[in-house]
Design an enzyme around this catalytic site. Structure first.
Site, PDB file in Angstrom:
ATOM      1  N   VAL A   1       0.835  -1.040   0.024  1.00 54.51           N
ATOM      2  CA  VAL A   1      -0.137  -0.002  -0.047  1.00 54.51           C
ATOM      3  C   VAL A   1       1.022   1.208   0.086  1.00 54.51           C
ATOM      4  O   VAL A   1       0.657   2.106  -0.768  1.00 54.51           O
ATOM      5  CB  VAL A   1      -0.865  -0.007   1.357  1.00 54.51           C
ATOM      6  CG1 VAL A   1      -1.690   1.247   1.174  1.00 54.51           C
ATOM      7  CG2 VAL A   1      -1.870  -1.131   1.025  1.00 54.51           C
ATOM      8  N   ASP A   2       1.991   1.165   0.968  1.00 58.20           N
ATOM      9  CA  ASP A   2       2.811   2.492   0.834  1.00 58.20           C
ATOM     10  C   ASP A   2       3.450   2.622  -0.493  1.00 58.20           C
ATOM     11  O   ASP A   2       3.801   3.738  -0.959  1.00 58.20           O
ATOM     12  CB  ASP A   2       3.678   2.289   2.088  1.00 58.20           C
ATOM     13  CG  ASP A   2       3.217   2.745   3.501  1.00 58.20           C
ATOM     14  OD1 ASP A   2       2.222   3.377   3.446  1.00 58.20           O
ATOM     15  OD2 ASP A   2       3.584   2.009   4.511  1.00 58.20           O
TER      16      ASP A   2
END
Length: 180
Positions: free
Chosen positions: A166-167
């Site tokens: 996600v990051d």
């Protein structure tokens, strides 16, 4: 942190990177990899990720070194009025600001001062709305969006994906947004 010549598609672009942890620094890394002049601003004690190891090289975590390659470094205390003046002078000369925490100036104030500045705020939930302002850490977002529910052993508990996907996708999309 790099002695590479300033070449590439983004040569001549100046970036001030106030971000920390992963999404924002990854955005800055990508811009630096493509030739932007990226100035990483850290608090006086240094970025938290300097200690996130092992492994370490010369006492600094490889996590930090990898995310901050092709960046110059400066430490400023944004609680200090004098250092905030220094920061604003740096932003007057910058093309891009990357940040991911509340530090007292929003987009409106920055746009009024420097209309050409691209302000890239990397946040998990935005500034407002039902979850606005909450920290957006990768593991929490993997849980909230269901990625963990499809990872792991069949019939077992949800499991975090091995990479901070996600990051990383957030940082990549932030870099693309800056370039458009």
């Amino acid at each position: 942190m790099s002695n590479l010549p300033n070449t590439g598609a983004l040569a001549g672009i100046r970036v001030v990177d106030l971000s920390r942890i992963l999404g924002g620094p990854y955005c800055g890394q990508i811009l630096g990899d493509h030739g932007a002049d990226v100035l990483k601003i850290e608090p006086p004690q240094g970025d938290d990720t300097r200690t996130w190891g092992p492994p370490f090289k010369d006492g600094v975590a490889s996590y930090y070194l990898g995310l901050n390659r092709n960046k110059r470094l400066r430490r400023l205390d944004l609680a200090s009025e004098d250092d905030r003046v220094v920061l604003m002078a740096l932003l007057d000369e910058a093309d891009v600001l990357i940040e991911n925490f509340k530090w007292g100036l929003g987009h409106e104030a920055l746009a009024a001062r420097s209309p050409r500045l691209i302000h890239c705020r990397v946040s998990g939930f935005g500034a407002d709305g039902p979850l606005g302002g909450l920290p957006g850490y990768d593991a929490a977002l993997q849980a909230l969006n269901g990625i963990m529910s499809v990872n792991g052993e069949a019939g077992g508990a949800p499991l975090r994906v091995g990479l901070p996907v996600v990051d990383m996708v957030t940082g990549l999309n932030a870099a693309l947004g800056v370039m458009f």
